[in-house]
Motif scaffolding. Sequence first.
Motif, mmCIF file in Angstrom:
data_model
loop_
_atom_site.group_PDB
_atom_site.id
_atom_site.type_symbol
_atom_site.label_atom_id
_atom_site.label_comp_id
_atom_site.label_asym_id
_atom_site.label_seq_id
_atom_site.Cartn_x
_atom_site.Cartn_y
_atom_site.Cartn_z
ATOM 1 N N TYR A 98 0.810 -1.209 0.000
ATOM 2 C CA TYR A 98 0.000 0.000 0.000
ATOM 3 C C TYR A 98 0.847 1.265 0.000
ATOM 4 C CZ TYR A 98 -4.189 -2.803 0.678
ATOM 5 O OH TYR A 98 -5.209 -3.692 0.513
ATOM 6 N N ILE A 99 2.087 1.166 0.451
ATOM 7 C CA ILE A 99 2.972 2.331 0.329
ATOM 8 C C ILE A 99 3.321 2.548 -1.141
ATOM 9 C CG2 ILE A 99 5.289 3.205 0.833
ATOM 10 C CD1 ILE A 99 5.028 2.219 3.622
ATOM 11 N N ASP A 112 -5.969 12.462 -2.143
ATOM 12 C CA ASP A 112 -7.009 11.860 -1.319
ATOM 13 C C ASP A 112 -6.941 10.340 -1.386
ATOM 14 O OD1 ASP A 112 -7.764 11.822 -3.962
ATOM 15 O OD2 ASP A 112 -9.790 12.596 -3.640
ATOM 16 N N ALA A 113 -6.638 9.808 -2.565
ATOM 17 C CA ALA A 113 -6.464 8.361 -2.704
ATOM 18 C C ALA A 113 -5.188 7.898 -1.997
ATOM 19 C CB ALA A 113 -6.419 7.970 -4.178
ATOM 20 N N LEU A 118 -2.344 4.957 2.451
ATOM 21 C CA LEU A 118 -1.488 5.027 3.636
ATOM 22 C C LEU A 118 -2.210 4.455 4.848
ATOM 23 C CD1 LEU A 118 0.997 5.955 5.195
ATOM 24 C CD2 LEU A 118 -0.010 8.239 5.327
ATOM 25 N N TRP A 119 -3.489 4.798 4.992
ATOM 26 C CA TRP A 119 -4.259 4.274 6.123
ATOM 27 C C TRP A 119 -4.430 2.750 5.997
ATOM 28 C CZ3 TRP A 119 -4.942 5.825 10.733
ATOM 29 C CH2 TRP A 119 -5.931 5.269 11.543
ATOM 30 N N ASP A 120 -4.625 2.261 4.773
ATOM 31 C CA ASP A 120 -4.738 0.815 4.562
ATOM 32 C C ASP A 120 -3.462 0.096 5.003
ATOM 33 O OD1 ASP A 120 -7.267 1.086 3.553
ATOM 34 O OD2 ASP A 120 -6.673 1.004 1.446
ATOM 35 N N GLU A 121 -2.303 0.676 4.680
ATOM 36 C CA GLU A 121 -1.029 0.074 5.091
ATOM 37 C C GLU A 121 -0.911 0.047 6.601
ATOM 38 O OE1 GLU A 121 2.534 -1.845 4.572
ATOM 39 O OE2 GLU A 121 1.288 -1.167 2.906
ATOM 40 N N THR A 122 -1.313 1.134 7.256
ATOM 41 C CA THR A 122 -1.226 1.229 8.713
ATOM 42 C C THR A 122 -2.152 0.220 9.384
ATOM 43 O OG1 THR A 122 -0.747 3.601 8.484
ATOM 44 C CG2 THR A 122 -1.396 2.812 10.666
ATOM 45 N N LEU A 213 2.723 10.183 6.530
ATOM 46 C CA LEU A 213 3.502 8.990 6.182
ATOM 47 C C LEU A 213 4.544 8.711 7.257
ATOM 48 C CD1 LEU A 213 4.429 6.742 4.238
ATOM 49 C CD2 LEU A 213 5.867 8.453 3.085
ATOM 50 N N GLU A 214 5.267 9.759 7.681
ATOM 51 C CA GLU A 214 6.273 9.586 8.735
ATOM 52 C C GLU A 214 5.646 9.101 10.031
ATOM 53 O OE1 GLU A 214 9.968 12.586 8.048
ATOM 54 O OE2 GLU A 214 8.110 13.532 8.705
ATOM 55 N N THR A 215 4.487 9.657 10.382
ATOM 56 C CA THR A 215 3.812 9.258 11.620
ATOM 57 C C THR A 215 3.433 7.785 11.575
ATOM 58 O OG1 THR A 215 2.933 11.467 12.050
ATOM 59 C CG2 THR A 215 1.772 9.621 13.048
ATOM 60 N N CYS A 216 2.819 7.351 10.488
ATOM 61 C CA CYS A 216 2.384 5.955 10.390
ATOM 62 C C CYS A 216 3.566 4.991 10.406
ATOM 63 C CB CYS A 216 1.549 5.750 9.122
ATOM 64 S SG CYS A 216 -0.063 6.577 9.188
ATOM 65 N N ILE A 217 4.669 5.385 9.786
ATOM 66 C CA ILE A 217 5.856 4.530 9.796
ATOM 67 C C ILE A 217 6.484 4.496 11.184
ATOM 68 C CG2 ILE A 217 8.238 4.350 8.965
ATOM 69 C CD1 ILE A 217 7.262 5.243 6.228
ATOM 70 N N ASN A 218 6.665 5.669 11.795
ATOM 71 C CA ASN A 218 7.366 5.742 13.080
ATOM 72 C C ASN A 218 6.537 5.192 14.233
ATOM 73 O OD1 ASN A 218 9.530 6.959 11.804
ATOM 74 N ND2 ASN A 218 8.862 9.032 12.264
ATOM 75 N N GLU A 219 5.218 5.410 14.203
ATOM 76 C CA GLU A 219 4.371 5.033 15.336
ATOM 77 C C GLU A 219 3.751 3.648 15.204
ATOM 78 O OE1 GLU A 219 4.323 6.621 18.004
ATOM 79 O OE2 GLU A 219 5.185 8.546 17.400
ATOM 80 N N VAL A 220 3.787 3.065 13.988
ATOM 81 C CA VAL A 220 3.171 1.751 13.814
ATOM 82 C C VAL A 220 4.067 0.814 13.020
ATOM 83 C CG1 VAL A 220 1.203 0.467 12.866
ATOM 84 C CG2 VAL A 220 0.827 2.681 13.931
ATOM 85 N N ILE A 221 4.321 1.149 11.750
ATOM 86 C CA ILE A 221 4.900 0.194 10.812
ATOM 87 C C ILE A 221 6.298 -0.256 11.238
ATOM 88 C CG2 ILE A 221 5.545 -0.173 8.396
ATOM 89 C CD1 ILE A 221 3.389 1.908 7.665
#
Length: 504
Positions: A98-99, A112-113, A118-122, A213-221
Amino acid sequence: CSLLHSFFLNHTTFSLVFRHVLVDKELEVVKKESQISLPSNSNLEIRQFEESLLGFLESNGLPTASVLVPINQRITVFRNIPDAITQLDEERKSQSLYISKFIAAVASGLFDAALNYLWDETINELRNRVAQYDLSYFYDNAVNSQEKRKRLKDENDLEKIDDSELIHGAKEIGLISELGFKHLDFIRYMRNWASAAHPNQNEITGLQLIAWLETCINEVISLPLSNITIEIKKLLANIKANVITEEEAKQISTFFIHLTQEQANTLAQGLFGIYTRQDTTAQTRENIHRLLPVLWEFVDEPTKQMFGVRYGKFVANNDQEEQALARGFLQVVNGESYIPDSLRSAEIETALDNLLTAHRGLNNFYNEPPFARELYRLVGQTGNVPAQINKKYVLTLVEVFLTNGNGTAWNAEPIYYDLIKQFDSTQALMAVLSFNERVISSRLQFSLCQGKYRELLEMLRVKVTSSAAVELIDEIISYSGPYDKMKDDTRFNRKVVALQKIIG
């Protein structure tokens, strides 16, 4: 099909440019050295692709305005992608489908897509982490509704969990941090109301997109599990798979000293869920017998009262086996005094759980009112609420009154006004101090919620009896900083501690 065939025949630059932007290695959007190097003609090629695509839309009578974001915004994202993904190792990158779709959507000018991908990947990563941790423990702490919890068994049932429940549950069991939860809650909000998930005309900038993107990677992925979270995972596996002796229980119990209040409460709730399931073995329950008395000393009073309420819910639903097991759980710690005198508290808590589930889910404007009316029916015009669920009752009403940040459930709002007007002085003070609660603090990121909170404070001003509480209300209303940061302000912290002593 003929329309698309015509487009590809008559607009050859589409495939040429898209290949340059997304596939061709010579473009090298991202280099291993985390340096962006775009070919000198890439801007022109992207512009040619855009002109060709928009021309195709226009020739077929379709809208072209506000379809694609400006090219400079796309370049902003591309220049920052290498830094954002440095936390991902090569194996994780190769699995981040998804990234890749996120980057493709960015190149196409569809931010928007991109946010949706990004949310799907998270969410996909969070589900994988939950599945590899302890599913039963997660379900016990993530799901409010007892009826829904009964239907959740294995990894396949994770799809039945709402995104809001997923991130709440992940926070509860330590898979994400409190700060991570707060950021994800905001991104979830933006995904719901500014992405392609719903029709909207909200604009997203390149810097916003790269920050998310940075938040989702750093806080989850890419976030490693904390030592405490890993130890809890081992403990849960040990309880279910092995025999724990008295001596081993003493050694394990020393670990409880290092738990925060929230972690101790969460672990106790997890053990309660394990203990009261019908498929739990007798040996597992014996293991819990040896560990629970020590853990119980670290559990706070509201959580202990909650176990009594959950026993009452089993009684009310005529779940006889779970009822017997829940009573046995309380007997292990001499906690039968927490069983409520009236089973009405169980009915009210069920109504609160249903209301929260509706409020936090999609289409809440239509789903909230029936549950709000059910709550009003149970509480009545006197506002009489059993002490065991007083705090949950107040915080639930505050959360739904503040809205989800996007709009007001107008058919339910008059009910919330009526119930809040019935608050006594203690409940009013709890509501004033609710900014110190994690979920309420997260809601106060949004302007609509901030306005509703100020409105709530004005309603409560005449109900609080403490002059210190009135002064706090005035300070909050005149506070010029971000409301979601008040819980971390030492000036407010001191006043919260002092006023909480009044509540007891």
